[in-house]
Write an enzyme that holds these catalytic residues in place. Sequence first.
Site, PDB file in Angstrom:
ATOM      1  N   ASP A   1      53.143 -27.456  37.982  1.00 17.08           N
ATOM      2  CA  ASP A   1      52.251 -28.535  37.560  1.00 17.08           C
ATOM      3  C   ASP A   1      52.827 -29.255  36.345  1.00 17.08           C
ATOM      4  OD1 ASP A   1      50.226 -28.449  39.422  1.00 17.08           O
ATOM      5  OD2 ASP A   1      49.016 -27.029  38.313  1.00 17.08           O
TER       6      ASP A   1
ATOM      7  N   ARG B   1      55.337 -33.713  44.241  1.00 17.99           N
ATOM      8  CA  ARG B   1      53.949 -34.169  44.280  1.00 17.99           C
ATOM      9  C   ARG B   1      53.801 -35.377  43.356  1.00 17.99           C
ATOM     10  NH1 ARG B   1      50.198 -30.132  41.591  1.00 17.99           N
ATOM     11  NH2 ARG B   1      50.536 -28.889  43.473  1.00 17.99           N
TER      12      ARG B   1
END
Length: 306
Positions: A132, A182
């Site tokens: 992340d 992502r």
Amino acid sequence: MLRTAILAAAGHPTVERLVTTASVARNLVSRYVAGDEVDDAVRVSRSLISDGLTVTLDRLGEDTANEADAASTTDGYCALLDALAEAGVAPPAEVSVKLSAVGQRLDPKLATENARKICQAAAGVGTTVTLDMEDHTTTDLTLDTLAVLRADFPSTGAVLQAYLRRTETDCRDLAVSGSRVRLCKGAYAEPESVGFETALDVDRSYVRCLNVLMAGDGYPMLATHDPRLIAIGEERARWYDRTPDSFEFQMLHGVRPDEQRRLARDGYTVRIYLPFGRDWYPYLMRRLAERPAYVALFARSLVSSR
């Protein structure tokens, strides 16, 4: 302005105490969070996978204050991966890891080694890890760690945030064969010098970045709930002759579930970002910043509970 205020409240201890003791908070957080324990994460993952979706699991918690907490988070991820494998859902479920949760602010080398342990555990059960991205001050450190991990675990995923001015360049650097990326809008408060401030500018950046990733040789992971951006993603996939297995859509658990299933029925891979754990307050506040309509619900509850 409201989004900025909500994100500022995410770091305010008094507001945190007020929100976390309100009954409405638990009711609202249950829309987005699987539960407190690994068993909850596995149970909800199994349900989503049975509906034709895939999953990436986030063990909530960030900005660990000491090495013991970083080690505990690392062990928690390894236990989660073992539980996913035991339940038979490890290949369609992966994990997302915040490096600040495994010690990045203490020592980047410590965070890298802890992340390596998680990658080893994931590889051992046949699945993957995505790193992340957090606020802009950690972007370079996170990308450096990604490069180190990919030497041994090339499927380690990256996250890039369209609201940062640098992201189009980062997309070009990462749009290479085998690279899982992502692309999201971003959910942290950033200064104007590094981030776009208006929704229109963020959307335009997202589309530019989307085009770079779709035109490249990597595996784009389009994280958005915006109907316009989803439609653009579908159109760009056709334009670049992308097969359904060469990219995916990603959405948050509890947000637009009908659209999640519509995309899956249309043959796309749809991965649900599924958080679990007790440290849900910062996550909830970022979700509120994205959906300010819920703020009125909170305000009424907090006033009536006094």
